[in-house]
Design an enzyme around this catalytic site. Sequence first.
Site, PDB file in Angstrom:
ATOM      1  N   LYS A 100       0.835  -1.200   0.000  1.00  0.00           N
ATOM      2  CA  LYS A 100       0.000   0.000   0.000  1.00  0.00           C
ATOM      3  C   LYS A 100       0.871   1.252   0.000  1.00  0.00           C
ATOM      4  CE  LYS A 100      -3.748  -0.588   2.421  1.00  0.00           C
ATOM      5  NZ  LYS A 100      -4.322  -0.856   3.765  1.00  0.00           N
ATOM      6  N   ARG A 170      -3.301   3.080   8.475  1.00  0.00           N
ATOM      7  CA  ARG A 170      -3.607   1.925   7.627  1.00  0.00           C
ATOM      8  C   ARG A 170      -2.479   0.919   7.628  1.00  0.00           C
ATOM      9  NH1 ARG A 170      -4.805   4.581   1.899  1.00  0.00           N
ATOM     10  NH2 ARG A 170      -5.970   2.640   1.610  1.00  0.00           N
ATOM     11  N   GLY A 179      -8.118  -6.906   3.991  1.00  0.00           N
ATOM     12  CA  GLY A 179      -9.013  -7.051   5.132  1.00  0.00           C
ATOM     13  C   GLY A 179      -8.462  -7.843   6.301  1.00  0.00           C
ATOM     14  N   MET A 181      -5.779  -7.174   8.202  1.00  0.00           N
ATOM     15  CA  MET A 181      -5.255  -6.379   9.302  1.00  0.00           C
ATOM     16  C   MET A 181      -6.136  -5.161   9.502  1.00  0.00           C
ATOM     17  SD  MET A 181      -1.232  -6.766   8.662  1.00  0.00           S
ATOM     18  CE  MET A 181      -1.400  -6.371   6.970  1.00  0.00           C
ATOM     19  N   ARG A 420      -3.431  -1.581  -6.409  1.00  0.00           N
ATOM     20  CA  ARG A 420      -2.614  -2.802  -6.321  1.00  0.00           C
ATOM     21  C   ARG A 420      -3.050  -3.737  -7.439  1.00  0.00           C
ATOM     22  NH1 ARG A 420      -5.809  -4.434  -0.902  1.00  0.00           N
ATOM     23  NH2 ARG A 420      -7.810  -4.695  -1.885  1.00  0.00           N
ATOM     24  N   HIS A 543     -15.872  -8.605   0.839  1.00  0.00           N
ATOM     25  CA  HIS A 543     -14.922  -9.596   1.338  1.00  0.00           C
ATOM     26  C   HIS A 543     -15.172 -10.968   0.723  1.00  0.00           C
ATOM     27  CE1 HIS A 543     -13.652 -12.682   4.309  1.00  0.00           C
ATOM     28  NE2 HIS A 543     -12.535 -11.994   4.210  1.00  0.00           N
ATOM     29  N   ARG A 669      -0.846 -48.185 -14.740  1.00  0.00           N
ATOM     30  CA  ARG A 669      -0.844 -49.144 -13.631  1.00  0.00           C
ATOM     31  C   ARG A 669      -1.678 -50.340 -14.050  1.00  0.00           C
ATOM     32  NH1 ARG A 669      -2.227 -43.980 -11.617  1.00  0.00           N
ATOM     33  NH2 ARG A 669      -0.898 -43.206  -9.933  1.00  0.00           N
ATOM     34  N   ARG A 725       3.768 -50.232 -15.998  1.00  0.00           N
ATOM     35  CA  ARG A 725       4.368 -50.813 -14.795  1.00  0.00           C
ATOM     36  C   ARG A 725       3.809 -52.212 -14.567  1.00  0.00           C
ATOM     37  NH1 ARG A 725       2.983 -47.908  -9.247  1.00  0.00           N
ATOM     38  NH2 ARG A 725       1.002 -48.946  -9.597  1.00  0.00           N
ATOM     39  N   GLU A 852      11.875 -45.694  -6.176  1.00  0.00           N
ATOM     40  CA  GLU A 852      10.846 -45.348  -5.200  1.00  0.00           C
ATOM     41  C   GLU A 852      11.130 -45.870  -3.805  1.00  0.00           C
ATOM     42  OE1 GLU A 852       7.034 -46.961  -6.266  1.00  0.00           O
ATOM     43  OE2 GLU A 852       7.908 -48.740  -7.192  1.00  0.00           O
ATOM     44  N   SER A 871      12.128 -43.891 -13.487  1.00  0.00           N
ATOM     45  CA  SER A 871      10.981 -43.030 -13.243  1.00  0.00           C
ATOM     46  C   SER A 871      10.815 -42.906 -11.728  1.00  0.00           C
ATOM     47  CB  SER A 871       9.720 -43.637 -13.873  1.00  0.00           C
ATOM     48  OG  SER A 871       8.610 -42.832 -13.551  1.00  0.00           O
ATOM     49  N   GLY A 873       9.115 -42.707  -8.517  1.00  0.00           N
ATOM     50  CA  GLY A 873       7.805 -42.922  -7.915  1.00  0.00           C
ATOM     51  C   GLY A 873       7.800 -42.192  -6.589  1.00  0.00           C
ATOM     52  N   ASN A 875       5.555 -40.971  -4.697  1.00  0.00           N
ATOM     53  CA  ASN A 875       4.617 -41.289  -3.605  1.00  0.00           C
ATOM     54  C   ASN A 875       5.295 -42.267  -2.652  1.00  0.00           C
ATOM     55  OD1 ASN A 875       2.782 -39.797  -5.035  1.00  0.00           O
ATOM     56  ND2 ASN A 875       1.703 -41.572  -5.868  1.00  0.00           N
ATOM     57  N   ASP A 876       5.759 -43.381  -3.208  1.00  0.00           N
ATOM     58  CA  ASP A 876       6.433 -44.362  -2.359  1.00  0.00           C
ATOM     59  C   ASP A 876       7.759 -43.828  -1.838  1.00  0.00           C
ATOM     60  OD1 ASP A 876       5.096 -46.802  -1.786  1.00  0.00           O
ATOM     61  OD2 ASP A 876       5.060 -47.230  -3.932  1.00  0.00           O
ATOM     62  N   CYS A 938       6.654 -40.006 -11.861  1.00  0.00           N
ATOM     63  CA  CYS A 938       5.271 -40.436 -12.068  1.00  0.00           C
ATOM     64  C   CYS A 938       4.451 -40.402 -10.790  1.00  0.00           C
ATOM     65  CB  CYS A 938       5.231 -41.810 -12.718  1.00  0.00           C
ATOM     66  SG  CYS A 938       5.961 -43.090 -11.683  1.00  0.00           S
ATOM     67  N   TYR A 958      10.856 -35.628 -18.256  1.00  0.00           N
ATOM     68  CA  TYR A 958       9.415 -35.387 -18.276  1.00  0.00           C
ATOM     69  C   TYR A 958       8.809 -35.509 -16.885  1.00  0.00           C
ATOM     70  CZ  TYR A 958       8.774 -40.451 -17.858  1.00  0.00           C
ATOM     71  OH  TYR A 958       8.812 -41.739 -17.415  1.00  0.00           O
TER      72      TYR A 958
HETATM   73  P1  ADP Z   1      -7.521  -2.520   3.674  1.00  0.00           P
HETATM   74  O1  ADP Z   1      -6.087  -2.833   3.631  1.00  0.00           O
HETATM   75  O2  ADP Z   1      -8.297  -3.415   4.540  1.00  0.00           O
HETATM   76  O3  ADP Z   1      -8.109  -2.329   2.312  1.00  0.00           O
HETATM   77  P2  ADP Z   1      -7.297   0.338   3.888  1.00  0.00           P
HETATM   78  O4  ADP Z   1      -6.125   0.838   4.627  1.00  0.00           O
HETATM   79  O5  ADP Z   1      -7.237   0.398   2.436  1.00  0.00           O
HETATM   80  O6  ADP Z   1      -7.656  -1.103   4.406  1.00  0.00           O
HETATM   81  O7  ADP Z   1      -8.519   1.178   4.383  1.00  0.00           O
HETATM   82  C1  ADP Z   1      -9.842   0.816   4.132  1.00  0.00           C
HETATM   83  C2  ADP Z   1     -10.617   1.954   3.541  1.00  0.00           C
HETATM   84  O8  ADP Z   1     -10.547   3.101   4.340  1.00  0.00           O
HETATM   85  C3  ADP Z   1     -10.108   2.373   2.214  1.00  0.00           C
HETATM   86  O9  ADP Z   1     -10.774   1.651   1.222  1.00  0.00           O
HETATM   87  C4  ADP Z   1     -10.424   3.827   2.105  1.00  0.00           C
HETATM   88  O10 ADP Z   1     -11.628   4.000   1.405  1.00  0.00           O
HETATM   89  C5  ADP Z   1     -10.583   4.243   3.524  1.00  0.00           C
HETATM   90  N1  ADP Z   1      -9.505   5.137   3.839  1.00  0.00           N
HETATM   91  C6  ADP Z   1      -8.273   4.813   4.226  1.00  0.00           C
HETATM   92  N2  ADP Z   1      -7.509   5.906   4.366  1.00  0.00           N
HETATM   93  C7  ADP Z   1      -8.281   6.943   4.027  1.00  0.00           C
HETATM   94  C8  ADP Z   1      -8.072   8.348   3.940  1.00  0.00           C
HETATM   95  N3  ADP Z   1      -6.904   8.874   4.212  1.00  0.00           N
HETATM   96  N4  ADP Z   1      -9.108   9.096   3.563  1.00  0.00           N
HETATM   97  C9  ADP Z   1     -10.297   8.567   3.273  1.00  0.00           C
HETATM   98  N5  ADP Z   1     -10.553   7.249   3.331  1.00  0.00           N
HETATM   99  C10 ADP Z   1      -9.558   6.458   3.705  1.00  0.00           C
HETATM  100 MG    MG Z   2       5.066 -47.264  -5.932  1.00  0.00          MG
HETATM  101 MG    MG Z   3      -7.729  -0.995   0.965  1.00  0.00          MG
END
Ligand code: ADP
Ligand code: MG
Ligand code: MG
Length: 981
Positions: A100, A170, A179, A181, A420, A543, A669, A725, A852, A871, A873, A875-876, A938, A958
């Site tokens: 981020k 953040r 989501g 953290m 991202r 989510h 087999r 085999r 194997e 070859s 094997g 698993n074994d 194999c 292979y």
């Molecule tokens: P996550 O990693 O869970 O996506 P973010 O750090 O992106 O969490 O934050 C979640 C949401 O909070 C973002 O989608 C954004 O819309 C809002 N947010 C984060 N920072 C700001 C900011 N400086 N101003 C306005 N909204 C923010």
């Molecule tokens: Mg075998």
């Molecule tokens: Mg985000």
Amino acid sequence: MPSPSKSRALSKSPAKSKKTASNGNGHAKAIKVSAKTAIVKTALKKAVVKSGILNRVADVLAPAKGAKDGKLGKAGKRTYFFGDGKADGTKEMKNLLGGKGANLAEMANIGLPVPPGFTITTDVCTEFYANGKKLPKELDGDVRASIARMEKAVGAKFGDVTNPLLVSVRSGARASMPGMMDTILNLGLNDRTAAGLAAKSGNERFAYDSYRRFIAMYGDVVLGLKPEKKEDHDPFDEILDKKKKALGVKLDSDLPADALKELVKEFKAEIKARLGVEFPEDPYAQLQGAIKAVFQSWQNDRANLYRRLNNIPAEWGTAVNVQAMVFGNKGEDSATGVCFTRDPASGENMFYGEFLVNAQGEDVVAGIRTPQKIEALGKILPEAYKQLLEIRKKLEKHYKDMQDIEFTVENKKLYMLQCRNGKRTGFAGVRIAVEMVDEKLIPKEEALRRVEPEALNQLLRPVFLPAAKKAAVAEGRLLAKGLPAGPGAATGKVVFFADEAEALAAKGETNLILCRHETSPEDIRGMNASLGFMTAFGGMTSHAALVARQMGKVCIVGCDALSFDYHARVMHVTTDKGVITVKEGDWISIDGFAGEVINGRVDTTPSEVIRVLIEKNLDPKEAPVYQTYNKLMTWADAARKLRVRANADQPDQAEASVAFGAEGIGLCRTEHMFFGEGKIGPMREMIVAENEADRRAALDKLLPLQREDFAGIFRAMKGRPVTIRTLDPPLHEFLPHDEAGVRELAKATGRTVEQVHARIDELKESNPMLGHRGCRLGITYPEITEMQARAILEAAVEVAKEGITVYPEIMIPLVGIKKELDLQADVVRKTADAVFKAAGKKVGYTIGTMIEVPRAAMTAGEIVESADFFSFGTNDLTQTTYGLSRDDVPRVLAAYLQHEVYPGDPFVSIDRNGVGGLMKMAVAAGRAKKPKLKLGICGEHGGDPSSVEFCHEIGLDYVSCSPYRLPIARLAAAQAALKAS
Ligand code: ADP
Ligand code: MG
Ligand code: MG
């Protein structure tokens, strides 16, 4: 409906800091990392390559600078500033700044409107944990200096009563962990600054809306006020809900300023009552608490689990981003949204996104209100929309990949808050990669590197049988429609709680559909355990949708006809025929292409790719998914060095293998044939025979049956090599398990039932896995090997006479001593001479062995003298190397993974040090004597991307895997070759 926000659904007590194993050779992080790893090396080599993606991925995977030895990044710099068209960091600095932070810096650098802020490095996170979860003393000064810079850029002051600067705090790790953290918004508010904000903005509603959100987030994330039981809702949401009910309003955004002010008081009182602490009023104290909480969220339960599922090392740590707030909740000319530069479910090149007017970031994802489609923004806020479309283009050009972006509009002005590489389904992954090549955005090699081999599985996944679905709809079983967030078809039993889905799956229940009002990151285990899931709330960026895309699950979101009564364990579906109640355990079907929910079961049918390739009842021209698949596979075949073969035992499997690109059969087999029509009877007669003559009489009955199977396989393989085999499993596996079978066998062989029972008892072994099997059987009863060799070679002669080239490779299993192979090879050669003489025709054939058991690997230099090929094997070889049977591994696996004894299941990805070490020895010893010795694998590992990569590295010719994993093996082999080149 209460609406727990995702940031509040979460962590119990942060788990203890754990050291994650990064096993010395760097191969530990098996499956998922392999593709990315492949990219890294190449990227590092071509460090000068301009492609942003290469460098970015390299950055993600390279070890954090100085993270290990506790040193700090560049000159001990702890904070990196961004904003005002420039930044200290760049997108290449993911290790230090997290994804981020690095991308916020990058967006600032390329001139996008990013609210100013600063990133506290991942090194500080490492320091934090090294210091017993204390922030380094020096950080405070850095933070204050950076805040001062932000104040200047924004023109507001942190903690100021008349013109307060508010910030978000953040999280942001190297690899995106959406989501997982915590994030806190609107920090810096207290009773005085809130009043100031209201006065300054002339918008009291906005000020107190921000304030109540801040208290709820801070109360949850930093102070730890969570729901107590799973049936409970978030405590702040309960209060909010009561308020809405009392005032008779439906939406958060309809609450007037006075109500929001009351909420602020009530939230604080709840914190005081439940936790016995005062809400902190001092902005710097708030900031410090939030920074600590974000660092701690790196070790919360769901982040730990997510890391384990995605092979992200614990020592990476998270960065913290402190950023000036912009407000999407300032009124009707403000909004917040989430977009993808292409459709993340189908991959279609269209702008895909959702937004909410008068809302704050989390609202869209958490599904507080059902968001609007991004096109609608063009009508409501046309200027911002136009700018967003330009940014979409600019970002794709710059990053050369589909981007997932977060934005906010404050009083008509657009701000970028995140970008991202977007998570996508397997479908979308393949389509985007292929289309980006067609658009000349990326080269073919990059497309190959980018698609996760496992994602190809999704293209083979079943869909609903059109007739069955039509019938279900005609019967009135179509219950509801939602948003199609995860393609595929799933039919299964309804389960309402993630932990229960997990428990049921552990008991072997594989058909589960998790149904929830919404999901939160703590549900991921249960989501993983289900075939698919659906939610009443949330959009394509919720989510549930995100997780579905990542896990490759079937998913429907935003299905607002559903309402849940978790206590009664039912869901009500509002349909035009009234309300239908679905109970826990009832069957339900979800169509992740159409977003349709159907009551009861619906039969499924094969995918487009299967229909074109296997069933041959669909014209490739009418199959766009097949076409993209085929393009990618063609490129992969051109890039790879490893050949791919299939493990196939029957003519139809052989045909499917060829359709999936097999260049031969690596393992046929023979024993699987004995269970076919009419074969098990004579097989049993053969086993109970007490002398060679009786045994030969039974074998004579088997001979034509086996010959026919082999001929069918040779025909299907049309000149490709076929490794067959000789009999491997212990004999008692073929004996009858029930009384009827025993009686039948007694009758067929003219014995008493007691005699048959006695023979069965005689054949029982105390440890069949390590018993009388493989070449040991063939040495005890050479006539079995003789019959099999005869069947193979007679079939070969027969098919060769039809004008089809045949390449039989006869493979002797479980050899550990050269003499074993010699004895069996002798039987085969003598039989071959007899067959060729009688037929008046010769075919070429080779004799080789499986490696194997460890002894075979240790003495490969001797064994190779008698072998045309090896070859592995695996698993074994894995079983015997570990001394742990494959069937019993589940008993130890959970604990071993938890304690990080194993980095992963060794039966899934080759243990490169142990089993792989033996393989390397055998390769070296074999090739030392016979430089052209043909080498293959194999075991099941042949279809596992990380293991395929290993096979490439050690120079095998292979890999052989089950037919349906061939596309994965082809792509993985291409990635391995690209990585090495
Ligand atoms: P996550 O990693 O869970 O996506 P973010 O750090 O992106 O969490 O934050 C979640 C949401 O909070 C973002 O989608 C954004 O819309 C809002 N947010 C984060 N920072 C700001 C900011 N400086 N101003 C306005 N909204 C923010
Ligand atoms: Mg075998
Ligand atoms: Mg985000």
